[in-house]
Write a protein that holds these residues in place. Structure first.
Motif, PDB file in Angstrom:
ATOM      1  N   UNK A  37      -4.972   4.633 -11.895  1.00 22.72           N
ATOM      2  CA  UNK A  37      -6.089   3.683 -11.815  1.00 22.72           C
ATOM      3  C   UNK A  37      -5.741   2.595 -10.818  1.00 22.72           C
ATOM      4  N   UNK A  38      -6.245   2.704  -9.600  1.00 19.18           N
ATOM      5  CA  UNK A  38      -5.891   1.703  -8.598  1.00 19.18           C
ATOM      6  C   UNK A  38      -6.830   0.500  -8.621  1.00 19.18           C
ATOM      7  N   UNK A  39      -7.746   0.467  -9.593  1.00 21.07           N
ATOM      8  CA  UNK A  39      -8.678  -0.650  -9.660  1.00 21.07           C
ATOM      9  C   UNK A  39      -8.119  -1.839 -10.431  1.00 21.07           C
ATOM     10  N   UNK A  40      -6.915  -1.675 -10.990  1.00 26.68           N
ATOM     11  CA  UNK A  40      -6.253  -2.805 -11.613  1.00 26.68           C
ATOM     12  C   UNK A  40      -5.073  -3.221 -10.740  1.00 26.68           C
ATOM     13  N   UNK A  41      -4.423  -4.306 -11.100  1.00 26.22           N
ATOM     14  CA  UNK A  41      -3.268  -4.819 -10.358  1.00 26.22           C
ATOM     15  C   UNK A  41      -2.047  -4.711 -11.258  1.00 26.22           C
ATOM     16  N   UNK A  42      -1.133  -3.840 -10.884  1.00 27.40           N
ATOM     17  CA  UNK A  42       0.066  -3.615 -11.691  1.00 27.40           C
ATOM     18  C   UNK A  42       1.185  -4.574 -11.301  1.00 27.40           C
ATOM     19  N   UNK A  43       2.037  -4.841 -12.253  1.00 29.33           N
ATOM     20  CA  UNK A  43       3.314  -5.509 -11.997  1.00 29.33           C
ATOM     21  C   UNK A  43       4.394  -4.453 -12.218  1.00 29.33           C
ATOM     22  N   UNK A  44       4.575  -3.626 -11.200  1.00 24.87           N
ATOM     23  CA  UNK A  44       5.451  -2.468 -11.313  1.00 24.87           C
ATOM     24  C   UNK A  44       6.892  -2.870 -10.995  1.00 24.87           C
ATOM     25  N   UNK A  45       7.777  -2.653 -11.934  1.00 25.36           N
ATOM     26  CA  UNK A  45       9.164  -3.091 -11.781  1.00 25.36           C
ATOM     27  C   UNK A  45       9.828  -2.449 -10.572  1.00 25.36           C
ATOM     28  N   UNK A  46       9.677  -1.130 -10.430  1.00 27.05           N
ATOM     29  CA  UNK A  46      10.290  -0.443  -9.284  1.00 27.05           C
ATOM     30  C   UNK A  46       9.799  -1.053  -7.977  1.00 27.05           C
ATOM     31  N   UNK A  47       8.489  -1.256  -7.891  1.00 28.36           N
ATOM     32  CA  UNK A  47       7.895  -1.758  -6.654  1.00 28.36           C
ATOM     33  C   UNK A  47       8.343  -3.179  -6.352  1.00 28.36           C
ATOM     34  N   UNK A  48       8.401  -4.026  -7.349  1.00 23.65           N
ATOM     35  CA  UNK A  48       8.793  -5.417  -7.122  1.00 23.65           C
ATOM     36  C   UNK A  48      10.259  -5.525  -6.710  1.00 23.65           C
ATOM     37  N   UNK A  49      11.113  -4.672  -7.250  1.00 27.70           N
ATOM     38  CA  UNK A  49      12.510  -4.651  -6.811  1.00 27.70           C
ATOM     39  C   UNK A  49      12.581  -4.211  -5.352  1.00 27.70           C
ATOM     40  N   UNK A  50      11.760  -3.217  -4.976  1.00 29.84           N
ATOM     41  CA  UNK A  50      11.722  -2.777  -3.584  1.00 29.84           C
ATOM     42  C   UNK A  50      11.177  -3.863  -2.668  1.00 29.84           C
ATOM     43  N   UNK A  51      10.183  -4.613  -3.139  1.00 26.69           N
ATOM     44  CA  UNK A  51       9.640  -5.718  -2.341  1.00 26.69           C
ATOM     45  C   UNK A  51      10.739  -6.729  -2.031  1.00 26.69           C
ATOM     46  N   UNK A  52      11.514  -7.073  -3.048  1.00 29.92           N
ATOM     47  CA  UNK A  52      12.615  -8.015  -2.821  1.00 29.92           C
ATOM     48  C   UNK A  52      13.633  -7.424  -1.853  1.00 29.92           C
TER      49      UNK A  52
END
Length: 626
Positions: free
Chosen positions: A219-234
């Protein structure tokens, strides 16, 4: 013969001009004029910084992560595993199904998931677009956008099953630094894979798995706080792409792509923990990397496996692939047997395709008005690659995919296609549940569903666009409540990890590849010791099921196939279609094309060329009547 240093420098300069000029500065890439500088690579210090920044974010979140860093052509530069991080991961689509790869629990090592995510971020990106593994998840599902009712499947549906260890196009660690390198799981649709940039040039990718689940966002219509993604962002802080080329600035079919759902990191990447104090260790991944940190290679240099071509293609500014001693891997070559494509014909097809690409208006690149960037592959009736050419900044994923497209169109257009497919061994799914999926059964299902013209006896010319129409979990594509196409799993058991024929064809060898088998030949392999008649040479790196692959005919006789990949799928179709026409071979006779068929009362498409396709031109309907 290898090119000498002076000729290489001159060719590199020519390619740089071809890639970054021919237009005003308003539609030059952000990296111009230094896109091909040999200084653009990840140093070992860069790699340590990326890992330290990622671990700092993981610590701030109380997460235990496995982190991989690769260069642009897929060399794994380091894998770091935090103390206590989960050793293995689960493949779960979230659709509540089991089969294919979906539902594998605690089976494969987390290091492989991290590598696949990192490669995805690097391979999907370029000077003109920055895509992520979240972007990949958006474009491989049953609808585009995912969850949008009555919408067709994602434009790159099936691309996840490319870059496989068994491909004859990709390289492994024993073959030096040259790419493109293989991915243990193909391309990833699970958030947590991002590209890395220096000087506005893509130089690699980071992949993270901390939650233990290898899935995708349904469901891409919501905004996730995805742990894997946020670690990659950092981890990518200081190596992020220019804002103007991030996925959300690029559209297709009226939809914006997603790059990340959130940039809301809680650590301070400007002050990461010292690398030597990180809780965990560098780990060796057999066949990919030792327990050490390495530096990447600069794309466009022979060490990367990609460099300017020589001869007529080089004069146009084309790039090619080379081996570890800088010899071209796929120069224009004649096919085998009487009536085969000649070397001159192959060269002409590649040149004409390149000329169309550099005129074409790109779909997935910024700034607007950029030229399309693609890889072009020609194969003969055996599936042997007779020639490969690419524009300088074509995304790396398209190298393998272009060959898959050519081979898919070829396989289904062969006079003995039904016999070849019917002779292949079953795909032996891993538990749970352990089950066999019959590849031979697709032949009867295909013929029954398609009706006249579906016998796979050479009477129909099949494009990958037409095959894709029949390899979707609903037919017509995207229309809910309709039956699955004959090459797809039924929607009740379908997921992006269990798509049907495309995966079943390579499943056994994909599984062996995760255990370290790097032998070439993806299709038709047995799960244990190989038995006759596999592998299937004509599909030795698998097949692809989205547009850009066409069979090649001369005077009505099948003689090979062409595959194009790298930009919008309509652009891929156009480059392939016009390359054959402009090279003097022409396309399949109109009466043979799959678009003459109407399975279940719904017509198929053979090739589709974009509206207003060329920069600086008002031409329309450029493929009409050909």
């Amino acid at each position: 013969m290898p090119v000498d240093g002076g000729r290489f420098a001159a060719a590199l300069a020519l390619a740089a001009v071809a890639a970054c000029s021919g237009s005003s500065s308003s539609n030059s890439p952000p990296c111009a004029p230094s896109c091909l500088s040999a200084a653009n690579f990840l140093s070992d210090t860069d790699v340590q910084r990326v890992i330290a920044q990622a671990v700092g974010e993981a610590q701030a979140r109380g997460a235990l992560a496995t982190i991989a860093v690769v260069d642009r052509v897929g060399n794994v530069l380091a894998v770091f595993q935090m103390t206590g991080a989960r050793a293995n991961f689960d493949i779960v689509s979230g659709r509540g199904v089991s089969g294919g790869l979906d539902g594998l629990i605690d089976t494969l090592p987390s290091t492989q998931a991290a590598i696949a995510k990192a490669i995805t971020g690097a391979y999907l990106s370029s000077w003109g677009n920055a895509f992520s593994s979240r972007t990949a998840g958006q474009i491989v599902q049953e609808n585009f956008n995912p969850g949008e009712a009555q919408a067709p499947a994602g434009p790159l549906y099936g691309v996840q099953f490319s870059q496989l260890s068994c491909s004859d196009v990709v390289r492994n660690a024993t073959q030096g630094t040259v790419g493109p390198k293989r991915s243990p799981l193909g391309l990833s649709a699970d958030p947590g894979g991002l590209p890395l940039y220096k000087n506005a040039v893509v130089v690699g990718g980071i992949g993270v798995i901390a939650d233990g689940v290898y899935g995708l966002d349904l469901d891409i219509f919501d905004i996730d706080q995805d742990t894997d993604e946020l670690i990659a962002v950092a981890g990518s802080s200081g190596f992020a792409p220019p804002d103007d080329i991030r996925g959300e600035r690029i559209t297709a079919n009226g939809h914006s792509f997603r790059f990340v759902d959130s940039d809301s990191i809680v650590s301070n990447p400007a002050n990461p923990p010292a690398f030597g104090t990180l809780p965990g260790a560098l780990v060796a991944v057999p066949g990919y990397v030792g327990a050490a940190v390495g530096a990447g290679v600069a794309f466009g240099t022979p060490a990367s496996g990609y460099r300017p071509a020589t001869g007529a293609l080089g004069a146009l500014g084309a790039f090619t692939l080379v081996d570890a001693v800088n010899v071209e891997r796929f120069p224009p070559t004649a096919g085998a047997g009487a009536g085969a494509l000649t070397a001159n014909e192959v060269s002409s097809i590649l040149q004409e395709g390149f000329k169309i690409a550099v005129r074409a208006r790109a779909q997935i690149r910024r700034p607007l008005g950029s030229a399309a960037e693609v890889s072009i592959v020609v194969v003969d009736l055996n599936g042997d690659i007779l020639g490969l050419a690419r524009t300088p900044d074509a995304p790396i994923f398209g190298t393998d995919v272009a060959a898959q497209k050519a081979r898919g169109a070829l396989l289904f257009s062969l006079p003995n296609a039904a016999a070849l497919i019917a002779a292949l061994p079953d795909a032996q799914y891993l538990p749970p549940p352990a089950a066999a999926s019959s590849i031979a059964s697709y032949v009867g299902a295909f013929a029954g569903f398609v009706g006249p013209g579906g016998a796979l006896d050479g009477s129909t010319a099949w494009s990958t666009r037409a095959l894709g129409n029949l390899h979707r979990p609903t037919y017509p594509d995207g229309i809910g409540g309709t039956p699955a196409g004959p090459l797809s799993k039924d929607f009740a058991t379908w997921s992006p990890f269990n798509v049907g024929f495309q995966l079943d064809l390579v499943y056994n060898q994909l599984v062996k590849g995760t255990a370290g088998d790097t032998s070439t030949g993806c299709a038709g392999r047995a799960q244990g010791a190989d038995a006759a008649p596999g592998p299937l040479p004509v599909a030795r790196n698998g097949i692809q099921i989205f547009p850009g692959g066409l069979p090649i005919y001369r005077s009505g006789a099948l003689i090979g196939a062409i595959g194009v990949s790298g930009d919008g799928v309509d652009q891929d179709d156009m480059v392939a279609f016009l390359a054959l026409s402009n090279a003097g071979l022409g396309n399949a006779p109109s009466a043979m094309r799959a678009d003459q068929l109407s399975p279940q009362g719904t017509g198929l498409r053979y090739a589709q060329c974009p509206q207003s396709p060329f920069n600086g031109s008002t031409e329309q309907n450029v493929c009409a009547g050909l």
